[in-house]
Design a protein around this motif. Structure first.
Motif, short mmCIF file in Angstrom:
data_model
loop_
_atom_site.label_atom_id
_atom_site.label_comp_id
_atom_site.label_asym_id
_atom_site.label_seq_id
_atom_site.Cartn_x
_atom_site.Cartn_y
_atom_site.Cartn_z
N ALA A 50 0.83 -1.21 0.00
CA ALA A 50 0.00 0.00 0.00
C ALA A 50 0.86 1.26 0.00
N ALA A 51 1.98 1.24 0.75
CA ALA A 51 2.87 2.40 0.77
C ALA A 51 3.49 2.63 -0.61
N ARG A 52 3.84 1.57 -1.30
CA ARG A 52 4.42 1.72 -2.64
C ARG A 52 3.39 2.28 -3.62
N VAL A 53 2.14 1.88 -3.48
CA VAL A 53 1.09 2.44 -4.33
C VAL A 53 0.97 3.95 -4.06
N GLY A 54 1.02 4.34 -2.78
CA GLY A 54 0.96 5.76 -2.45
C GLY A 54 2.10 6.54 -3.07
N ARG A 55 3.32 6.00 -2.99
CA ARG A 55 4.46 6.69 -3.60
C ARG A 55 4.31 6.78 -5.12
N LEU A 56 3.78 5.73 -5.74
CA LEU A 56 3.58 5.74 -7.19
C LEU A 56 2.60 6.84 -7.60
N PHE A 57 1.50 6.96 -6.87
CA PHE A 57 0.54 8.03 -7.16
C PHE A 57 1.21 9.40 -7.01
N ASP A 58 2.02 9.56 -5.96
CA ASP A 58 2.67 10.84 -5.73
C ASP A 58 3.65 11.17 -6.84
N MET A 59 4.37 10.17 -7.34
CA MET A 59 5.31 10.38 -8.44
C MET A 59 4.58 10.84 -9.70
N ARG A 97 2.12 10.79 -0.81
CA ARG A 97 3.30 10.85 0.05
C ARG A 97 2.91 10.69 1.52
N ALA A 98 1.81 11.32 1.92
CA ALA A 98 1.36 11.19 3.31
C ALA A 98 0.98 9.75 3.63
N TRP A 99 0.26 9.11 2.72
CA TRP A 99 -0.09 7.70 2.91
C TRP A 99 1.17 6.84 3.02
N ALA A 100 2.11 7.04 2.11
CA ALA A 100 3.31 6.19 2.08
C ALA A 100 4.10 6.32 3.37
N TYR A 101 4.24 7.53 3.89
CA TYR A 101 5.02 7.73 5.12
C TYR A 101 4.39 6.99 6.29
N LEU A 148 2.13 4.57 6.29
CA LEU A 148 2.07 3.12 6.07
C LEU A 148 3.43 2.48 6.32
N ASP A 149 4.50 3.14 5.88
CA ASP A 149 5.84 2.62 6.15
C ASP A 149 6.12 2.59 7.65
N GLN A 150 5.72 3.65 8.34
CA GLN A 150 5.91 3.69 9.79
C GLN A 150 5.14 2.57 10.48
N ALA A 151 3.90 2.37 10.04
CA ALA A 151 3.08 1.31 10.64
C ALA A 151 3.67 -0.06 10.38
N ALA A 152 4.19 -0.29 9.17
CA ALA A 152 4.81 -1.58 8.86
C ALA A 152 6.03 -1.82 9.73
N TYR A 153 6.80 -0.77 9.98
CA TYR A 153 7.99 -0.88 10.83
C TYR A 153 7.61 -1.21 12.28
N GLN A 154 6.43 -0.77 12.69
CA GLN A 154 5.99 -0.96 14.07
C GLN A 154 5.20 -2.26 14.29
N MET A 155 5.21 -3.14 13.29
CA MET A 155 4.49 -4.40 13.43
C MET A 155 5.23 -5.34 14.39
N MET A 156 4.44 -6.11 15.13
CA MET A 156 4.96 -7.11 16.06
C MET A 156 4.79 -8.50 15.45
N GLY A 157 5.65 -9.43 15.88
CA GLY A 157 5.54 -10.81 15.44
C GLY A 157 4.75 -11.64 16.44
N CYS A 158 4.24 -12.76 15.98
CA CYS A 158 3.43 -13.66 16.81
C CYS A 158 4.19 -14.97 17.00
#
Length: 417
Positions: free
Chosen positions: A130-139, A294-298, A300-310
Motif C-alpha cells: 500500500a505504501a508503494r502504491v501511495g508513492r507511485l501516485f505521488d510520483m 506521500r502522506a499515505w506512504a510515510y 504506512l511505512d511507519q506502521a509496517a515498521y511498528q508491526m509485532m511478530g506472533c
C-alpha cells in the motif's frame, strides 16, 4: 505462427505474434513481440478510435515517465508506452509497452491467494504494498499525470511486493509542446470520487479518493470501505450508490449492515485511521483535504515498521498498538486464519485454537497501548515501555532470595565482631 509487422514512428519494423495473446481489455489486445521478451504490443481493436488517439499517444511517449526505472533493476514503476505502432499506410494501430511480470493487485485482496503471490504473505507486506502504491501516485501527480482509471486491476504486484501501473495510455495529461490537455475518459465507479460520479471531470483529487479506497481494501483484507448493504430504506446495495450516499464501513459503520466476520477499525494504527477519516470524511465534500500519496506512504511505512511478530504463527503480524495478536483472536472467535503458517511450520502446543484445551490465555480483546510519543527532530520516539506484571510465585521467590541474603549478611557481621 502468425506474425503482424508494424513500424515505429522512425520506421523500425516490429514483428508481433498475434496468435499468442497475453491479455485483453476494453480497448485492445496485448501480444508478445518476436525476439524481444522485455516489451509487448498493445493493438487497438477499433481502428477509428485508434486514429483519434494518434496525437495523444505521440505526446504521451514524450513525457518523463517513459524514462523511469523502478525500485530494483528488474522493476519498473509504470508500463509506459515507449513508441507508437503504425501500419503501411501510416495508420496508428497500437503502442509498444514494457512486459511486466506479476499479478493484478486485485488478487491480493483475496486472503486465500496471497500466500501463492507474495514471498512474504503477512499483514506487514500489505502495508508495504500500500505504501508503494501511495508513492507511485505521488510520483505521477508530481509529473502532472492524473491516473483517472484508478483500480486494483490496473496495478501489477510482483512477488517482492513491488508495484507497476498498467494501462498508462488512458491517463490525463497536458502536452508540454502544445499545451493541449488530453483528458482521461475512463474511470471505475467502485473507486471513483463522489464528485466524478456526479459528472465532474477527472482530477488529481479523484485519484486520491480512489487511492484511499485501494489502501483500505489492502489493509482491511479485501473489505471495500463502501461495500455492503446500507441500513437506509430503501437500502443501497451497490458500491457506487454507497459512495454517493456517504455510506462508509470504516468511518460510518452505522450506515451499513454489520457483518459478523468483518474487520473493525480498532485493529488499525491510529495515524492510518486518521488518514482514512481525512480522506472519506473531511475530504468527502472538500476534495482538497484528501491526503496525498506521500502522506499515505510515510504513515504506512511507519506502521509496517511498528508491526509485532506472533510466537504462534510466523505469518501473523500485528501493530504494536494492539496488546495481542489480532489474527489469533480471530481464530479463537471462529473466523479462520487469513495468514495460515507455512507448511513446514511446527505449531506450538499452546497455540490458540477454537475449542479444545487452551494452555495459554487467548487474546480476545483489542485494547490499545497509550499513543506513542510524537516524533522528535524528525526521528521516531521509542515506543512506550510495557512493564509486565509479576506472578505471586515470582514475588515469593524474590522475597526468599532477599531473606537469604539478609541472613548471610547478619552472619558476616556477627563473625566480624
Amino acid at each position: 505462427m502468425t506474425v503482424l509487422t508494424l513500424r515505429t514512428l522512425t520506421g523500425r519494423p516490429v514483428q508481433i505474434l498475434v496468435d499468442q495473446e497475453i491479455g485483453s481489455g476494453a480497448e485492445g489486445v496485448v501480444y508478445p513481440v518476436a525476439d524481444s521478451p522485455h516489451v509487448c504490443a498493445k493493438l487497438y481493436s477499433d481502428f477509428t478510435r485508434a486514429a483519434q488517439l494518434g496525437p495523444r499517444m505521440e505526446a504521451l511517449t514524450g513525457l518523463s515517465p517513459v524514462l523511469w526505472g523502478g525500485d530494483c533493476p528488474e522493476h519498473l514503476h509504470v508500463a509506459w508506452p515507449r513508441t507508437t505502432l503504425r501500419d503501411h499506410s501510416g495508420q496508428l494501430r497500437g503502442v509498444v509497452v514494457p512486459r511486466i511480470d506479476g499479478t493484478p493487485m486485485l488478487r491480493l485482496l483475496d486472503p486465500g491467494r496471497r500466500a501463492d503471490l507474495l514471498d512474504e504473505a503477512t499483514w506487514r507486506s500489505t502495508f508495504a504494498v500500500a505504501a508503494r502504491v501511495g508513492r507511485l501516485f505521488d510520483m505521477l501527480h508530481g509529473a502532472g499525470v492524473v491516473i483517472g482509471d484508478v483500480s486494483p486491476s490496473n496495478v501489477l504486484v510482483d512477488r517482492h511486493g513491488h508495484v507497476t501501473l498498467l494501462d498508462c495510455d488512458g491517463v490525463q495529461f497536458t502536452d508540454p509542446q502544445t499545451g493541449l490537455l488530453h483528458r482521461g475518459e475512463k474511470f471505475t465507479p467502485e473507486y471513483a470520487a463522489p464528485e466524478v460520479l456526479d459528472g465532474r471531470p477527472l482530477s488529481r483529487e479523484h485519484d486520491l479518493f480512489g487511492l484511499g479506497v485501494m489502501i483500505c481494501e489492502l489493509i482491511m483484507e479485501g473489505q471495500h470501505p463502501f461495500g455492503g448493504v446500507s441500513t437506509a430504506q430503501p437500502p443501497s446495495e451497490s458500491v457506487e450508490q454507497n459512495i454517493k450516499h456517504h455510506n462508509n464501513r470504516v468511518t460510518r459503520p452505522d450506515r451499513l449492515v454489520p457483518s459478523a466476520d468483518a474487520l473493525t477499525a480498532e485493529i488499525l494504527p491510529g495515524k492510518i485511521l486518521d488518514l482514512i477519516r481525512q480522506c472519506f470524511e473531511e475530504g468527502y465534500e472538500r476534495p482538497e483535504r484528501r491526503p496525498n500519496g506521500r502522506a499515505w506512504a510515510y504513515e504506512l511505512d511507519q506502521a509496517a515498521y511498528q508491526m509485532m511478530g506472533c510466537r504462534y504463527n510466523p505469518r501473523h503480524a500485528y501493530h504494536r498498538s494492539s496488546v495481542a495478536c489480532v489474527w489469533c483472536a480471530r481464530i479463537v472467535a471462529g473466523y479462520g486464519d487469513h495468514f495460515p503458517p507455512p507448511a513446514d511450520w511446527t505449531m506450538p502446543l499452546d497455540a490458540p485454537v477454537r475449542g479444545g484445551l487452551m494452555l495459554a490465555p487467548a487474546p480476545t480483546t483489542l485494547s490499545t497501548y497509550p499513543a506513542p510519543p510524537a516524533p522528535v527532530n524528525g526521528r521516531e520516539a521509542a515506543p512506550p515501555a510495557v512493564v509486565p506484571s509479576r506472578s505471586s510465585k515470582q514475588l515469593r521467590t524474590i522475597a526468599l532470595i532477599a531473606l537469604i541474603a539478609l541472613i548471610v549478611l547478619v552472619i558476616i557481621v556477627v563473625a566480624a565482631l
